[in-house]
Every structure is written in C-alpha cells, then in structure tokens.
Scaffold this active site. Structure first.
Site, PDB file in Angstrom:
ATOM      1  N   GLY A 168       5.245 -34.722   6.900  1.00 39.76           N
ATOM      2  CA  GLY A 168       4.384 -35.569   7.709  1.00 39.76           C
ATOM      3  C   GLY A 168       2.937 -35.391   7.308  1.00 39.76           C
ATOM      4  O   GLY A 168       2.620 -35.013   6.187  1.00 39.76           O
ATOM      5  N   GLY A 169       2.051 -35.650   8.251  1.00 35.65           N
ATOM      6  CA  GLY A 169       0.623 -35.532   7.972  1.00 35.65           C
ATOM      7  C   GLY A 169       0.203 -34.118   7.631  1.00 35.65           C
ATOM      8  O   GLY A 169      -0.892 -33.903   7.099  1.00 35.65           O
ATOM      9  N   GLY A 199     -13.333 -44.223 -27.400  1.00 40.51           N
ATOM     10  CA  GLY A 199     -13.892 -43.838 -26.104  1.00 40.51           C
ATOM     11  C   GLY A 199     -13.514 -42.421 -25.738  1.00 40.51           C
ATOM     12  O   GLY A 199     -14.268 -41.711 -25.063  1.00 40.51           O
ATOM     13  N   ALA A 200     -12.352 -41.995 -26.215  1.00 42.97           N
ATOM     14  CA  ALA A 200     -11.895 -40.648 -25.882  1.00 42.97           C
ATOM     15  C   ALA A 200     -12.830 -39.584 -26.479  1.00 42.97           C
ATOM     16  O   ALA A 200     -12.977 -38.501 -25.918  1.00 42.97           O
ATOM     17  CB  ALA A 200     -10.464 -40.443 -26.365  1.00 42.97           C
TER      18      ALA A 200
HETATM   19  C1  HXC Z   1       8.669 -28.068  18.112  1.00 45.34           C
HETATM   20  C2  HXC Z   1      10.241 -27.333  16.648  1.00 45.34           C
HETATM   21  C3  HXC Z   1       9.765 -28.211  15.674  1.00 45.34           C
HETATM   22  C4  HXC Z   1       8.676 -29.038  15.998  1.00 45.34           C
HETATM   23  C5  HXC Z   1      11.403 -27.115  14.847  1.00 45.34           C
HETATM   24  N1  HXC Z   1      11.261 -26.687  16.091  1.00 45.34           N
HETATM   25  N2  HXC Z   1      10.508 -28.062  14.560  1.00 45.34           N
HETATM   26  N3  HXC Z   1       9.687 -27.259  17.872  1.00 45.34           N
HETATM   27  N4  HXC Z   1       8.151 -28.922  17.219  1.00 45.34           N
HETATM   28  N5  HXC Z   1       8.151 -29.872  15.100  1.00 45.34           N
HETATM   29  C6  HXC Z   1      12.053 -25.673  16.783  1.00 45.34           C
HETATM   30  C7  HXC Z   1      13.479 -26.082  17.023  1.00 45.34           C
HETATM   31  O1  HXC Z   1      13.581 -26.797  18.202  1.00 45.34           O
HETATM   32  C8  HXC Z   1      14.170 -24.743  17.123  1.00 45.34           C
HETATM   33  O2  HXC Z   1      13.959 -24.209  18.367  1.00 45.34           O
HETATM   34  C9  HXC Z   1      13.393 -23.897  16.137  1.00 45.34           C
HETATM   35  O3  HXC Z   1      12.118 -24.563  15.929  1.00 45.34           O
HETATM   36  C10 HXC Z   1      14.059 -23.782  14.810  1.00 45.34           C
HETATM   37  O4  HXC Z   1      14.467 -25.057  14.383  1.00 45.34           O
HETATM   38  P1  HXC Z   1      15.865 -25.270  13.668  1.00 45.34           P
HETATM   39  O5  HXC Z   1      15.972 -26.717  13.366  1.00 45.34           O
HETATM   40  O6  HXC Z   1      16.949 -24.641  14.463  1.00 45.34           O
HETATM   41  O7  HXC Z   1      15.664 -24.383  12.385  1.00 45.34           O
HETATM   42  P2  HXC Z   1      15.849 -24.677  10.860  1.00 45.34           P
HETATM   43  O8  HXC Z   1      17.265 -25.089  10.580  1.00 45.34           O
HETATM   44  O9  HXC Z   1      15.333 -23.477  10.178  1.00 45.34           O
HETATM   45  O10 HXC Z   1      14.921 -25.908  10.504  1.00 45.34           O
HETATM   46  C11 HXC Z   1      13.541 -25.766  10.572  1.00 45.34           C
HETATM   47  C12 HXC Z   1      12.874 -27.132  10.335  1.00 45.34           C
HETATM   48  C13 HXC Z   1      13.527 -28.179  11.280  1.00 45.34           C
HETATM   49  C14 HXC Z   1      13.108 -27.534   8.891  1.00 45.34           C
HETATM   50  C15 HXC Z   1      11.404 -26.988  10.585  1.00 45.34           C
HETATM   51  O11 HXC Z   1      13.524 -27.685  12.587  1.00 45.34           O
HETATM   52  C16 HXC Z   1      12.827 -29.486  11.283  1.00 45.34           C
HETATM   53  O12 HXC Z   1      13.044 -30.325  10.397  1.00 45.34           O
HETATM   54  N6  HXC Z   1      12.039 -29.750  12.323  1.00 45.34           N
HETATM   55  C17 HXC Z   1      11.441 -31.044  12.570  1.00 45.34           C
HETATM   56  C18 HXC Z   1      10.441 -31.397  11.552  1.00 45.34           C
HETATM   57  C19 HXC Z   1       9.702 -32.628  11.923  1.00 45.34           C
HETATM   58  O13 HXC Z   1      10.220 -33.744  11.886  1.00 45.34           O
HETATM   59  N7  HXC Z   1       8.448 -32.434  12.438  1.00 45.34           N
HETATM   60  C20 HXC Z   1       7.609 -33.486  12.863  1.00 45.34           C
HETATM   61  C21 HXC Z   1       6.947 -34.056  11.589  1.00 45.34           C
HETATM   62  S1  HXC Z   1       5.783 -35.259  11.963  1.00 45.34           S
HETATM   63  P3  HXC Z   1      14.986 -23.157  19.015  1.00 45.34           P
HETATM   64  O14 HXC Z   1      14.382 -22.815  20.323  1.00 45.34           O
HETATM   65  O15 HXC Z   1      16.292 -23.857  19.106  1.00 45.34           O
HETATM   66  O16 HXC Z   1      15.027 -21.999  18.071  1.00 45.34           O
HETATM   67  C22 HXC Z   1       4.399 -34.397  11.907  1.00 45.34           C
HETATM   68  C23 HXC Z   1       3.195 -35.186  12.096  1.00 45.34           C
HETATM   69  C24 HXC Z   1       2.006 -34.383  11.722  1.00 45.34           C
HETATM   70  O17 HXC Z   1       4.375 -33.255  11.693  1.00 45.34           O
HETATM   71  C25 HXC Z   1       0.837 -35.271  11.630  1.00 45.34           C
HETATM   72  C26 HXC Z   1      -0.397 -34.513  11.298  1.00 45.34           C
HETATM   73  C27 HXC Z   1      -1.522 -35.439  11.101  1.00 45.34           C
END
Ligand code: HXC
Length: 516
Positions: A171-172, A406-407
């Site tokens: 993401g961002g 040019g290079a």
């Molecule tokens: C809150 C999160 C989280 C998130 C993971 N967790 N991502 N909590 N916000 N973004 C939590 C899960 O609920 C879980 O909680 C624990 O972290 C571990 O996650 P798992 O999925 O069980 O672990 P794993 O298999 O190791 O995978 C990790 C991961 C995956 C690859 C990070 O969780 C994932 O893909 N998360 C979502 C990523 C995502 O889409 N993020 C948003 C992107 S958009 P528990 O309590 O069960 O342990 C974005 C916009 C940013 O970021 C913009 C900035 C400008």
C-alpha cells in the site's frame, strides 16, 4: 513501594515490551527464519550500543475492542546506537505485534527518531516489516504515514536514509522507503507493492504471486525500486554496515576515510590491453573499476537493474567515491531510459552527500528505437545530463573507448563542469560512430561506387583514423590529458587529492527543476 518493588516493576515493563506479540507469535516468526525486531537492531549496531526510546508507548485506540489489546512498544522498536562507532538512528517494525501495522502511536515513535536524526545530523535506518496501516485506527494511521513521508522528504539530502525491507511492505507504506536514498530487500521473504495480488485478481484479473509482483528479484532487476537484494537477514546487516561506511553522517560532512595499504601509484598492468582492438568487442567495466580502486573493493549499487550502467561506491586513496561507468558488456554500453534514471539518481545521492564522482566512459550513444522515444528517453536522458551538470562535488572522467554524440556531453564532459577529463589512447571521441557517420556524410560516394562494400570499408577506415581518437579533444582542451591505462590509478588518486578543497556552488534558487 520499596526500592526492589520499583525495580521489579520496571523489569516487568521491560520484559513485556521485549516480548513483542508473545511467545507463540515470536516462535512462528522465528520458524519462518526471521530475527525479532530487537535482534535485528542488535545485529545491526555495534555490540551494546543500542539505546531504546519509547519502549512503553502504547496505542490510544478504543475501537474494535483495541482498548483491551495494548502491547508496550506498539509494534516498532526505536532508538539510536553506533555502526562502526558512528551514530545512527534506527527503527525496526515488529511483525509479531498487530502484524507490525502502523498506528498513530507507532508513527509518532518513528517520527521522533527521524526528528532526532535530522537535528543531530545522523543517518536513519528503517527496518521495515509491516502489514501496513493499522486498520482499526483508520485515518489516524494514514495521518501517521503522511507524517513520516514529510520527514523523509525534509531529511532527503540532509542525512542518509536507508530502508531495509524484511517482510511485507504494501500500500502507501512503500512510499516512505521510496523517498529514502537506498532500499535493500531480502530474497524470498520481503515484498513491496502498491496493490497486492488479491486486489489485482479482482480488479484486473491478473494472476501473479507476491514474489513475482513485488519480491526482491522483481525490484532489484525489473523495476529498479530496490538497489540491493540479499539472501538473508545476516547478509542484510552486513550490507547496511558496509553501505554506511561510504556515507558521511550528513550533508555538512565528508565520508570517513578508510585506511589502505594499496599504493596510490600502483600500476594497473591488467588494464594495458583491457580494451579490445576490435571496437565492437565488449569487455567488463566492473573489472576496470576493481583494478583502479583501493584493494579492489567495489560495492555495486543496483547491479541487476539497467546493467548497461554500473554504479557504486569504492575508496580511492582512502577517500569514499561514487563510480558511474558505462558497461560495454550490456547493450554495448548504450544509455537508455533505465540506465539514465539509475545513473542520475546515484549522481544526486553522491552530490548531496559530498562524495566525489569518478566517471568511466565507453558509450556509443543513446539506445535508438520507438520504445525508447515513446518512453521518454529525451526526458529521462536529460535527468542524467542535469544531474552531472548540477553536481558540485569533485568530478573526474576517464574515457576508455567510445564517447559519441550527445552521450559524450552527458557523461561528465568538461563542458558541464567536470574537473578533470582524462582519456586512454583507445578513446574515440566524435559526433557518431564511423559506420553511421560514413553512411550520412558519404551517401553519394557510396551510391556511385563500383564496389560499395569496399568503398564503405575504405571510408570507415579513413574516418576512424581521422576522428576516432582522443587527440582532437585534447587539442581543444576538452580532454586534459591522454594517459596510459596502467597509470590511471596514480592519476586518479592524485586528482581526488588535488580536488579535496574544491568549492563550487549553483545560483541561489528555491530548487532546480530536474525533468522528472
Ligand atoms: C491491524 C493487522 C494488520 C493491519 C495484520 N494484523 N495486519 N492488524 N492492521 N493492517 C494483525 C492480524 O489481525 C493478526 O492479529 C496479526 O496482525 C498477525 O496477522 P496474520 O495475518 O495472522 O499474520 P501473518 O500470516 O504473519 O501475515 C502478516 C501480514 C498479513 C502479511 C501482515 O496480516 C496481512 O497481509 N495483513 C494485511 C495487510 C494489508 O492489507 N494492510 C493494509 C494495506 S493498505 P492476531 O491478533 O490474530 O494475531 C495500507 C494503506 C497505507 O497500508 C496507506 C499509507 C499512505
């Protein structure tokens, strides 16, 4: 409470913070072959030098039952320490705590050490391993990202910023690393993308793995987003420590010297016949670089992306230098879009951080073709030209063979403020190569010739004798000296010595307008 109870309470807080997401999540993290956030920082920094800040910070979220889930540190370990005795500010995201996701509190911790780094003039190293925005915090998390992006931008060119990607970065969130000076990724276990495979599948029906979309190999070869790809975390730590050794602490300082026993006047006999007599035959410019620099030690930057230009760090007579070299062994050393952008960014990193430039030239010109023209080679090639022209650090050029068209101008020519331009006797400096020049200038003679093939060969030979050498440029003072290849190191070490006190500046302005 008695003194012991007070200390016990502190120890309990410390242990809770150090435990991250708890033994099960930590065990799972280790099973996947990863170090914990604390272990990563401790491996990176000199032993015992880490001072942690904000270890007890927790998030302030009250939605989705988050008020019942607070973990001291909130998914990021921050602080400062030393690398080879030099101050570095560092943060490491902890995937075991809410997936390393970024809350407002997590962002504030990172911002705090960025502010300290900027105020104290020291590099920032980010060890990224995060599921992105903390979903439960909504816009509070997005605001936190933007606060980091702003600091990345304000710190750009002031203190070195290095991003290690040790897990997900999506993401961002990718835009903080993208603004930093260098990105390094671990093969097979880190990835970066703006939009992940799941979304791609639904929106564009493209099916692609995480690894293929945004793994280390993808970014180190295709996209050029990452400058370094390493096999594992120990290799990452070694790379970060090595990279920091070439960089100054900030833009007011010069990089530390590295003592060497490699003689400044060492003859490089391996270079005597390195340039083939056949001008169309390639050779490896990386070999030339290693022959020239101290102890043959060269840290190539982005070696697998746009390999037709070689960039990287080395030392010359103990001084840190940045090397930019055309690579005849890839695309004949032509400049194209990717190599121009790669070279330009590196020149600007070096210029921002007072690192002198060594430029090795063997370039037949810009890569022709519709793909390049439609892709904007004019704009992108101009970036390299602009970067060299605006750079005020010591700039030394060696033309080993071709410097055409040019290079020739672009590759740190005298005309854009290079300080010293040297050429080997094998240098060919002209508007274009003999084949192209003969076809244009002698079109009528070739058409009328009884034997056009023989005539063409004769004219090419005559052109080569007349133009394909460094002496016309030397007569005009565009080349300062024609030197023997085996004496190049001696010339370069003394050049960088002589340029140590160089002071040059650009006209006052808000900022230039590089053709982005
Ligand atoms: C809150 C999160 C989280 C998130 C993971 N967790 N991502 N909590 N916000 N973004 C939590 C899960 O609920 C879980 O909680 C624990 O972290 C571990 O996650 P798992 O999925 O069980 O672990 P794993 O298999 O190791 O995978 C990790 C991961 C995956 C690859 C990070 O969780 C994932 O893909 N998360 C979502 C990523 C995502 O889409 N993020 C948003 C992107 S958009 P528990 O309590 O069960 O342990 C974005 C916009 C940013 O970021 C913009 C900035 C400008």
């Amino acid at each position: 409470m008695d003194r012991q109870a007070l200390l016990d309470r502190l120890a309990a807080h410390e242990a809770a913070s150090r435990a991250g997401g708890g033994p099960e999540r930590v065990a799972r993290h280790r099973e996947r072959g990863h170090w914990t956030a604390h272990e990563r920082i401790e491996a990176l920094l000199d032993a015992g030098s880490f001072i942690e800040l904000d270890a007890f910070v927790t998030h302030q979220c009250h939605d989705f039952g988050m008020e019942n889930q607070r973990i001291a540190g909130d998914g990021v370990v921050t602080g400062y320490g030393r690398v080879n005795g030099r101050l570095v500010y560092v943060y490491a995201q902890d995937l075991t705590v809410f997936g390393g996701s970024l809350s407002a509190a997590h962002a504030r911790k990172i911002c705090k050490i960025m502010d300290l780094a900027l105020r104290n003039g020291a590099p920032i190293v980010g060890l990224n391993d995060s599921g992105g925005a903390r979903i439960q915090e909504g816009v509070g998390s997005l605001a936190g990202y933007a606060d980091i992006f702003l600091r990345n931008t304000l710190a750009s060119g002031v203190v070195p910023q290095i991003s290690a990607i040790l897990g997900p970065c999506a993401g961002g969130a990718v835009y903080s690393p993208a603004i930093t000076d260098f990105i390094a990724m671990v093969e097979g276990s880190s990835y970066m993308f703006v939009t992940g495979p799941e979304v791609l599948r639904t929106v564009t029906h493209e099916v692609v793995t995480q690894e293929a979309l945004g793994g280390a190999t993808t970014h180190a070869t295709k996209s050029g987003v990452a400058q370094f790809k390493v096999a594992d975390e120990p290799e990452m730590v070694a790379l970060l420590r090595e990279l920091l050794a070439y960089l100054p602490q900030n833009n007011q300082e010069t990089a530390p010297t590295r003592p060497t026993s490699d003689p400044a006047d060492r003859r490089c006999d391996g270079l005597i016949d390195v340039v083939p007599t056949n001008p169309n035959k390639p050779y490896d410019i990386a070999h030339v670089i290693r022959e020239l620099v101290d102890d043959g030690r060269f840290l190539a930057v982005a070696p697998d992306h746009a390999p037709n230009i070689v960039i990287g760090f080395a030392h010359m007579g103990g001084r840190s230098i940045g090397v930019i070299a055309n690579q005849p062994a890839a695309l004949a050393g032509c400049l194209d879009i990717d190599s121009s952008v790669k070279g330009a960014r590196f020149v600007r990193v070096c210029d921002a951080f007072n690192i002198p430039l060594l430029v090795l030239v063997d370039v037949p010109g810009f890569l022709p073709g519709t793909a390049q023209e439609y892709g904007g080679i004019i704009r992108h090639g101009a970036k390299l030209l602009y970067a060299f022209a605006e750079a005020t650090v010591p700039k030394v050029t060696v033309i080993t063979r071709k410097a055409y068209g040019g290079a020739y101008d672009v590759m740190n020519s005298k005309h854009i403020r290079a300080d010293l331009n040297l050429a080997w006797p094998t240098a060919e400096i002209a508007v274009m190569g003999p084949e192209g020049a003969v076809s244009i200038v002698f079109r009528r003679e070739l058409a009328e010739a009884a034997d056009p093939v023989a005539k063409r060969a004769e004219l090419i030979d005559a052109y080569r004798t007349h133009f394909a050498h460094p002496y016309r440029a030397a007569e005009l003072g565009f080349v300062d000296a024609v030197i023997r290849p085996e004496e190049t190191r001696r010339h370069l070490v003394s050049a960088f010595d002589a340029l140590e006190g160089k002071r040059d500046r650009n006209p006052p302005r808000k900022h230039g307008n590089i053709p982005l």
